[in-house]
Scaffold this motif. Structure first.
Motif, short mmCIF file in Angstrom:
data_model
loop_
_atom_site.label_atom_id
_atom_site.label_comp_id
_atom_site.label_asym_id
_atom_site.label_seq_id
_atom_site.Cartn_x
_atom_site.Cartn_y
_atom_site.Cartn_z
N GLU A 6 -3.08 3.16 10.85
CA GLU A 6 -3.06 4.60 10.53
C GLU A 6 -1.68 5.20 10.77
O GLU A 6 -1.28 6.15 10.10
CB GLU A 6 -4.05 5.30 11.44
N LEU A 7 -0.97 4.65 11.74
CA LEU A 7 0.34 5.19 12.09
C LEU A 7 1.37 4.89 11.00
O LEU A 7 2.39 5.54 10.90
CB LEU A 7 0.81 4.62 13.43
N VAL A 8 1.09 3.87 10.22
CA VAL A 8 2.01 3.51 9.15
C VAL A 8 1.64 4.25 7.86
O VAL A 8 2.49 4.62 7.07
CB VAL A 8 2.01 1.98 8.92
N PHE A 9 0.35 4.49 7.68
CA PHE A 9 -0.10 5.15 6.44
C PHE A 9 0.04 6.67 6.50
O PHE A 9 -0.05 7.34 5.48
CB PHE A 9 -1.58 4.81 6.16
N ALA A 46 11.01 3.34 3.80
CA ALA A 46 10.16 4.21 2.98
C ALA A 46 9.58 5.34 3.83
O ALA A 46 8.99 5.09 4.88
CB ALA A 46 9.03 3.39 2.37
N LEU A 47 9.78 6.54 3.36
CA LEU A 47 9.23 7.73 4.03
C LEU A 47 8.38 8.47 3.00
O LEU A 47 8.67 8.41 1.80
CB LEU A 47 10.36 8.66 4.47
N ALA A 48 7.38 9.20 3.47
CA ALA A 48 6.60 10.02 2.55
C ALA A 48 7.55 11.01 1.88
O ALA A 48 8.52 11.47 2.52
CB ALA A 48 5.51 10.75 3.32
N ASP A 49 7.29 11.33 0.62
CA ASP A 49 8.20 12.23 -0.12
C ASP A 49 8.44 13.54 0.63
O ASP A 49 9.54 14.06 0.68
CB ASP A 49 7.64 12.53 -1.52
N VAL A 101 0.83 -1.21 0.00
CA VAL A 101 0.00 0.00 0.00
C VAL A 101 0.87 1.26 0.00
O VAL A 101 0.59 2.22 -0.70
CB VAL A 101 -0.98 0.01 1.20
N TRP A 102 1.94 1.27 0.81
CA TRP A 102 2.77 2.48 0.80
C TRP A 102 3.95 2.34 -0.16
O TRP A 102 4.39 3.32 -0.74
CB TRP A 102 3.21 2.90 2.20
N LEU A 103 4.43 1.12 -0.40
CA LEU A 103 5.60 0.96 -1.27
C LEU A 103 5.27 1.30 -2.73
O LEU A 103 6.09 1.88 -3.44
CB LEU A 103 6.15 -0.47 -1.19
N HIS A 104 4.06 0.98 -3.18
CA HIS A 104 3.75 1.24 -4.59
C HIS A 104 3.62 2.74 -4.88
O HIS A 104 3.77 3.19 -5.99
CB HIS A 104 2.48 0.49 -5.04
N ARG A 105 3.37 3.48 -3.79
CA ARG A 105 3.31 4.95 -3.99
C ARG A 105 4.69 5.56 -3.95
O ARG A 105 4.93 6.64 -4.48
CB ARG A 105 2.44 5.59 -2.90
N LYS A 106 5.62 4.86 -3.30
CA LYS A 106 6.96 5.39 -3.10
C LYS A 106 7.82 5.20 -4.36
O LYS A 106 8.45 6.13 -4.84
CB LYS A 106 7.60 4.67 -1.90
N ILE A 107 7.88 3.98 -4.88
CA ILE A 107 8.72 3.72 -6.05
C ILE A 107 7.83 3.88 -7.29
O ILE A 107 7.00 3.03 -7.60
CB ILE A 107 9.34 2.30 -6.01
N GLN A 108 8.02 5.01 -7.97
CA GLN A 108 7.01 5.42 -8.94
C GLN A 108 6.99 4.63 -10.24
O GLN A 108 6.01 4.67 -10.98
CB GLN A 108 7.18 6.91 -9.24
N ASP A 109 8.09 3.92 -10.56
CA ASP A 109 8.04 3.11 -11.79
C ASP A 109 8.14 1.61 -11.47
O ASP A 109 8.60 0.82 -12.29
CB ASP A 109 9.12 3.54 -12.79
N ASP A 115 1.74 -4.77 16.64
CA ASP A 115 1.16 -4.67 15.31
C ASP A 115 2.18 -4.15 14.30
O ASP A 115 2.72 -4.91 13.51
CB ASP A 115 -0.06 -3.73 15.36
N SER A 116 2.48 -2.85 14.37
CA SER A 116 3.26 -2.23 13.30
C SER A 116 4.76 -2.29 13.53
O SER A 116 5.53 -1.99 12.63
CB SER A 116 2.85 -0.76 13.17
N GLN A 117 5.19 -2.61 14.74
CA GLN A 117 6.61 -2.58 15.11
C GLN A 117 7.08 -1.15 15.41
O GLN A 117 8.22 -0.92 15.77
CB GLN A 117 7.46 -3.24 14.00
N LEU A 118 6.15 -0.18 15.27
CA LEU A 118 6.49 1.21 15.61
C LEU A 118 6.19 1.50 17.08
O LEU A 118 6.34 2.64 17.54
CB LEU A 118 5.65 2.17 14.76
N GLU A 119 5.75 0.48 17.82
CA GLU A 119 5.21 0.70 19.16
C GLU A 119 6.20 1.38 20.10
O GLU A 119 5.84 2.35 20.78
CB GLU A 119 4.74 -0.63 19.79
N ALA A 120 7.45 0.87 20.16
CA ALA A 120 8.39 1.42 21.15
C ALA A 120 8.71 2.91 20.89
O ALA A 120 8.60 3.72 21.82
CB ALA A 120 9.67 0.59 21.21
N PRO A 121 9.08 3.30 19.66
CA PRO A 121 9.35 4.73 19.46
C PRO A 121 8.14 5.62 19.69
O PRO A 121 8.27 6.73 20.22
CB PRO A 121 9.83 4.83 18.01
#
Ligand code: SF4
Length: 425
Positions: free
Chosen positions: A394-397, A182-185, A33-41, A306-312
């Protein structure tokens, strides 16, 4: 059968409750869901079932545009009857796709539970198709199967597939920084400007926005993890000679500052220059967090793994928003990558790894937190019991990294609490 393991001593001598039981987590396909938006080709072709296709459509539903950069090659009964057919079918699907979409330069064959069950060898298929479509398209493969991956591990698997294909650093290359994850542009651009102002560079990002721009790697590469779920990618980068700069993750003003500082110190940036480069961002973040702080201060939060972002995120909510931590559950713990985060968490918090969902629900009910962070499957039942929840997905998107997003991150937690207060009124 569920297995329960008593707390053991772990990172920085902290006890960690380890559980191996029934889990409630998405599979690694979700990363598309987020990777296909990141790598544009790039294009992500899931080799899976109708269930996989449905998962992707509902997870990415609101984001689908005219020509989506992902799809599913559905394995049906006919394919299950013979592997030779499945390979032929896959080749035909890929030929048709690439003929119709000449802008695709990088194709990922993404494995799923069904492709694993029938033992379809996607690495062989990727090699075969890469040769066939050389030099126009590179074909790589990874697994997003729920048997092998949880939610954000799909990104780790995808980036791990990319690492061996990264170009070698040029002979005598200067020291360079690679930001991994992957980070948002918009976030990437902000970090790029900050590194530039400090005099840290050259800087590259993995994944890059285009297939031809993937960064080179070698012994002069220093890398910073932007995401906490990239254990395999990190291992492979190190195999290619790169060195990790240890830091907490760039969430909240404190996390962002310490993360940036790890690179600044490696480049010998003068502390006054570092302060000058980060001062405005730090001030803006503190001001933006202030808006939600009144709502969050003193409130208790419980994290399901869930996302592995829990600790930070827990560290941010505790240290910058004044929240109380009850339990911080993580799907798995990479000790080295988490060391600096754990050092910043209060002693009183329960850290848990893995999941035994029923037992964890009991602990959550007992803790009665003001807000529970969990997957979609647990949110409704918990809300029905009167608990306020936050969907981990939502925290990942949402872009949450860096100074400019710190206020949004705090607000993501303040909003459901606000809503609950209004409902009570
Ligand atoms: Fe379900 Fe497995 Fe497909 Fe994921 S990969 S949607 S867990 S069948």
């Amino acid at each position: 059968m569920n297995q329960h393991v008593a707390p053991t001593t772990g990172c920085a001598e902290r006890p960690i409750l380890k559980e191996r039981g029934q889990r409630e987590v998405f599979c690694g396909l979700t990363g598309i869901v987020w990777l296909h938006r990141k790598i544009q080709d790039a294009f992500f072709l899931i080799v899976g079932s109708r269930t996989c296709a449905h998962l992707m459509q509902s997870a990415a539903g609101v984001m689908i545009f005219a020509e989506p950069r992902f799809g599913t090659a559905v394995i049906d009964d006919h394919d299950l009857a013979g592997l030779a057919d499945a390979n032929d079918e896959l080749d035909k699907v890929v030929d048709r796709l690439l003929a119709r979409r000449p802008e695709i330069k990088l194709l990922f064959l993404v494995g799923s539970c069904p492709s694993e069950v029938i033992k379809l060898d996607l690495s062989k298929a990727a090699q075969r198709l890469s040769t066939r479509h050389n030099p126009d398209v590179r074909v790589l493969n990874y697994s997003g199967s729920g048997i092998e991956t949880t939610f954000t591990q799909g990104e780790d698997a995808c980036l791990s597939a990319l690492v061996p294909s990264l170009p070698d650093e040029a002979e005598g290359a200067e020291k360079s920084l690679m930001v991994v994850g992957a980070l948002a542009d918009v976030v990437e651009d902000q970090f790029r400007r900050l590194f530039e102002t400090m005099g840290v560079g050259p800087v590259s990002f993995l994944p890059a926005r285009r297939a031809a721009e993937m960064p080179a790697v070698g012994p002069n590469t220093r890398y910073l993890l932007a995401q906490p779920f990239l254990a395999d990618t990190a291992k492979l980068l190190e195999k290619r000679g790169a060195t990790r700069l240890a830091a907490p993750f760039p969430l909240g003003a404190e996390g962002t500052t310490t993360w940036l500082r790890a690179a600044a110190e490696e480049w010998g940036v003068d502390p006054a220059r570092f302060d000058a480069a980060t001062e405005a961002g730090r001030a803006r973040a503190a001001k933006a967090i202030e808006r939600s702080r009144a709502q969050l201060d003193g409130k208790a939060v419980f994290f399901f793994p869930d996302s592995q972002l829990e600790a930070p995120i827990a560290r941010f909510l505790n240290r910058e928003c004044g929240m109380r931590l009850t339990e911080v559950g993580m799907p798995y713990i990479h000790r080295e990558h988490m060391e600096q985060e754990f050092a910043l968490l209060p002693e009183s918090v329960t850290l848990s790894e893995g999941q035994d969902v029923e037992r964890q629900l009991d602990r959550c009910r007992q803790a009665r937190p003001d807000i529970a962070v969990c997957g979609l499957g647990l949110a409704n039942p918990l809300e029905a019991e009167g608990l306020t929840t936050k969907w981990a997905i939502e925290l990942v998107f949402t872009p949450i990294q860096g100074y400019e997003q710190a206020g949004d991150l705090a607000e993501l937690f303040a909003r459901p609490l606000n809503r609950r207060t209004r409902l009570k009124v």
